[in-house]
Motif scaffolding. Structure first.
Motif, PDB file in Angstrom:
ATOM      1  N   TYR A   1       0.869  -1.180   0.000  1.00 12.68           N
ATOM      2  CA  TYR A   1       0.000   0.000   0.000  1.00 12.68           C
ATOM      3  C   TYR A   1       0.903   1.226   0.000  1.00 12.68           C
ATOM      4  CZ  TYR A   1      -3.558   3.347   1.527  1.00 12.68           C
ATOM      5  OH  TYR A   1      -4.409   4.429   1.613  1.00 12.68           O
TER       6      TYR A   1
ATOM      7  N   PRO B   1       2.279   4.720   0.473  1.00 12.94           N
ATOM      8  CA  PRO B   1       2.026   5.938   1.250  1.00 12.94           C
ATOM      9  C   PRO B   1       2.141   7.174   0.358  1.00 12.94           C
ATOM     10  CG  PRO B   1       4.037   4.807   1.987  1.00 12.94           C
ATOM     11  CD  PRO B   1       3.510   4.052   0.836  1.00 12.94           C
ATOM     12  N   THR B   2       1.593   8.275   0.817  1.00 14.56           N
ATOM     13  CA  THR B   2       1.534   9.490  -0.002  1.00 14.56           C
ATOM     14  C   THR B   2       2.924  10.005  -0.373  1.00 14.56           C
ATOM     15  OG1 THR B   2       1.369  10.794   2.036  1.00 14.56           O
ATOM     16  CG2 THR B   2      -0.681  10.228   0.914  1.00 14.56           C
TER      17      THR B   2
ATOM     18  N   LYS C   1      -7.341   6.051   9.059  1.00 16.43           N
ATOM     19  CA  LYS C   1      -8.099   5.879   7.811  1.00 16.43           C
ATOM     20  C   LYS C   1      -7.311   5.092   6.758  1.00 16.43           C
ATOM     21  CE  LYS C   1      -6.667  10.242   5.663  1.00 16.43           C
ATOM     22  NZ  LYS C   1      -7.115  11.530   5.092  1.00 16.43           N
ATOM     23  N   ASP C   2      -5.977   4.964   6.947  1.00 11.32           N
ATOM     24  CA  ASP C   2      -5.165   4.198   6.007  1.00 11.32           C
ATOM     25  C   ASP C   2      -5.249   2.697   6.243  1.00 11.32           C
ATOM     26  OD1 ASP C   2      -4.002   6.430   4.624  1.00 11.32           O
ATOM     27  OD2 ASP C   2      -2.706   6.761   6.361  1.00 11.32           O
TER      28      ASP C   2
ATOM     29  N   PRO D   1      -7.862   0.521   3.777  1.00 14.83           N
ATOM     30  CA  PRO D   1      -7.382   0.304   2.396  1.00 14.83           C
ATOM     31  C   PRO D   1      -6.072  -0.481   2.341  1.00 14.83           C
ATOM     32  CG  PRO D   1      -7.233   2.632   3.017  1.00 14.83           C
ATOM     33  CD  PRO D   1      -8.047   1.952   4.066  1.00 14.83           C
ATOM     34  N   LEU D   2      -5.220  -0.323   3.344  1.00 10.35           N
ATOM     35  CA  LEU D   2      -3.991  -1.108   3.398  1.00 10.35           C
ATOM     36  C   LEU D   2      -4.303  -2.593   3.507  1.00 10.35           C
ATOM     37  CD1 LEU D   2      -0.860  -0.200   5.472  1.00 10.35           C
ATOM     38  CD2 LEU D   2      -1.835  -2.473   5.699  1.00 10.35           C
TER      39      LEU D   2
ATOM     40  N   TRP E   1       1.296   6.535   9.839  1.00 15.70           N
ATOM     41  CA  TRP E   1       0.017   6.216   9.220  1.00 15.70           C
ATOM     42  C   TRP E   1      -1.128   6.866   9.989  1.00 15.70           C
ATOM     43  CZ3 TRP E   1       0.286   3.794   4.657  1.00 15.70           C
ATOM     44  CH2 TRP E   1       1.418   3.022   4.378  1.00 15.70           C
ATOM     45  N   LYS E   2      -2.253   7.001   9.326  1.00 16.07           N
ATOM     46  CA  LYS E   2      -3.478   7.452   9.962  1.00 16.07           C
ATOM     47  C   LYS E   2      -4.450   6.281  10.050  1.00 16.07           C
ATOM     48  CE  LYS E   2      -2.922  12.164   8.228  1.00 16.07           C
ATOM     49  NZ  LYS E   2      -3.502  13.255   7.388  1.00 16.07           N
TER      50      LYS E   2
ATOM     51  N   LYS F   1      -2.548   2.191  14.462  1.00 14.47           N
ATOM     52  CA  LYS F   1      -1.988   2.696  13.200  1.00 14.47           C
ATOM     53  C   LYS F   1      -0.683   2.010  12.806  1.00 14.47           C
ATOM     54  CE  LYS F   1      -2.527   6.695  15.119  1.00 14.47           C
ATOM     55  NZ  LYS F   1      -2.540   8.133  15.488  1.00 14.47           N
TER      56      LYS F   1
END
Length: 496
Positions: free
Chosen positions: A33, A35-36, A323-324, A327-328, A320-321, A362
């Motif tokens: 996944y 990360p940004t 909310k991640d 989806p991860l 991480w948050k 997280k």
């Protein structure tokens, strides 16, 4: 049999049996996944810009390191991961680390040349002499098995390559052990690349199970190069220039798992001291077309920042948050179910998934580890098509009680083992929010002793002081770790 459970859940095998990137290399790319910050980090390293990668344990630093290696190699960047430090001294170790960097780079590169000899045509006589010097000084002796496994060339081996010649021409076939134990030495590599006019007698030797250092026939003057910081950095630069004459555009060194080096005892001061000698070398980190990425426990930064120029080389913070997390995990579940299910589809009750996400705090590794405990409990009822709430409940408690808190919380008081007793004291208070009076009552003690205990809890960052005050103006302390909070809510008073 757990295969029956997998069938009912709709997964090809247990998605939660492995917790590290190294164990999942076979399918790591499919479940990664992004990360940004990932593409920025990749571009920086590809362009020769060194970076620090900071994060809590279990937040995926190693996963990112392995993904970077794959993606950099696709862009023709010579990339090595350095994650073993067994023979590196704990103090003043820059020379040893520079030698380690050159050994890993040279070994990988000359094996690449052995598989792609046409690139040797790009070298002039001076280049070949320089390459020969690098092989004599830095080629790391390896076994045939390591050669095949580490460099992923088992299927590419041809009848005339280095390995077959070593077996057929130099080794008597009487001993079946030899096939996997033959040592690939610097002299043998030089012979394969035709860098020696004559085959030296040392290349005819047999090397079985011992990994002892082989004499590379380097001269005394050459050997002085490996003990001089200035010369080593110059050699690194020259090696990179040599590399760029062939297939590669630049070089990247990825350091990982420094904080897991056993000799450092998970002590943040020792970790900082171990790394500062090389991290304070601005000249090294600014070399053209050579980028170094250092993956470090974020707890080490406050100590290193007194000497290391984090402002100049920029750190990437892996945080991480909540909310991640879904989806991860969706990527993982989609892979194991053949794109037929998402993470939420595995649960009987949606709120169960929410509890798992919260307790993982997280951390991707903790989330997978928690799911592994839930999977174990669910295996007692293999007819279910989802994780039942009762088994989720049991799994959450087991995860929180058996969790390795020693590896999560750094040594702040000088006795890392104390963290377990401190957590047990918090559990005995039986409150997520408490004051001094609550602690006095729990342990039947005076305020002075209580304040010492609270100070310990604060040092470990197990609690924090609330902004609010109590009814009588007293301080209120809040438990931070969701695992401990969950145990308090379930009336558990002791971890394992």
């Amino acid at each position: 049999m757990t295969n029956k459970l997998n069938e009912h859940l709709g997964v090809k095998k247990n998605p939660f049996s492995k917790f590290s990137a190294e164990e999942e290399l076979e399918f790591h790319n499919e479940i990664f996944y992004e990360p940004t910050f990932y593409n920025t980090l990749l571009d920086d390293l590809q362009s020769g810009t060194s970076r620090f990668i900071l994060g809590q344990r279990g937040h995926g630093k190693s996963s990112i390191i392995h993904k970077l290696k794959r993606d950099l190699e696709k862009e023709q960047v010579l990339t090595v991961i350095i994650d073993r430090f067994d023979n590196i001294g704990l103090n003043n170790n820059k020379i040893e680390l520079l030698n380690l960097i050159l050994r890993e780079l040279v070994t990988k590169y000359v094996i690449f040349l052995d598989q792609n000899k046409t690139y040797l045509n790009k070298f002039n006589k001076e280049d070949k002499e320089l390459l020969s010097l690098f092989i004599r000084l830095f080629f790391r002796t390896i076994t045939k098995t390591d050669y095949e496994n580490k460099y992923e060339i088992a299927k590419k081996v041809k009848s005339k390559n280095l390995i077959i010649r070593a077996i057929n021409l130099m080794i008597k076939p009487a001993n079946s052990v030899i096939d996997s134990a033959i040592m690939i030495s610097s002299s043998l590599i030089s012979e394969s690349l035709n860098l020696n006019q004559e085959i030296s007698s040392s290349s005819q030797k047999e090397y079985l199970s011992s990994l002892e250092t082989i004499n590379t026939n380097a001269s005394k003057s050459e050997l002085t190069l490996i003990s001089d910081k200035r010369q080593l950095k110059e050699l690194l630069n020259k090696f990179n220039n040599l590399v760029k004459k062939t297939y590669y555009k630049s070089s990247v060194i990825l350091f990982d798992k420094v904080d897991e080096f056993q000799d450092l005892e998970q002590d943040i001061n020792k970790i900082a001291h171990f790394t500062q000698d090389i991290l304070t070398d601005t000249e090294l980190l600014l070399q053209n077309d050579i980028a170094i990425a250092f993956s470090l426990w974020s707890e080490v930064k406050p100590i290193l920042s007194k000497k290391v120029r984090f402002d100049k080389f920029k750190e990437i913070d892996i945080s991480w948050k909540s909310k991640d997390m879904k989806p991860l995990m969706d990527k993982r579940v989609m892979y194991f179910t053949g794109n037929t299910k998402y993470f939420e589809n595995l649960f009987e009750n949606p709120s169960d998934m929410d509890q798992v996400v919260v307790i993982s705090n997280k951390s991707p590794r903790d989330l997978i580890s928690c799911m592994s405990d839930i999977y174990d409990y669910q295996s007692t009822n293999q007819e279910s098509e989802y994780f039942e709430s009762s088994n989720v409940s049991k799994g959450l408690i087991k995860f929180a009680k058996r969790y390795d808190y020693l590896s999560l919380y750094p040594s702040r008081t000088g006795k890392n083992k104390d963290v377990t007793s401190v957590i047990n004291k918090i559990l005995r208070i039986r409150k997520i929010e408490f004051n001094v009076y609550d602690v006095n009552q729990t342990f039947n003690q005076k305020t002075r002793a209580t304040m010492n205990q609270i100070e310990q809890m604060l040092n470990y960052k197990l609690i924090e002081t609330d902004d609010r005050l109590g009814n009588k103006g007293e301080k209120i302390y809040k438990v931070l770790d969701p695992k401990i909070k969950h145990l308090i809510s379930r009336n558990e008073t002791q971890i394992n």
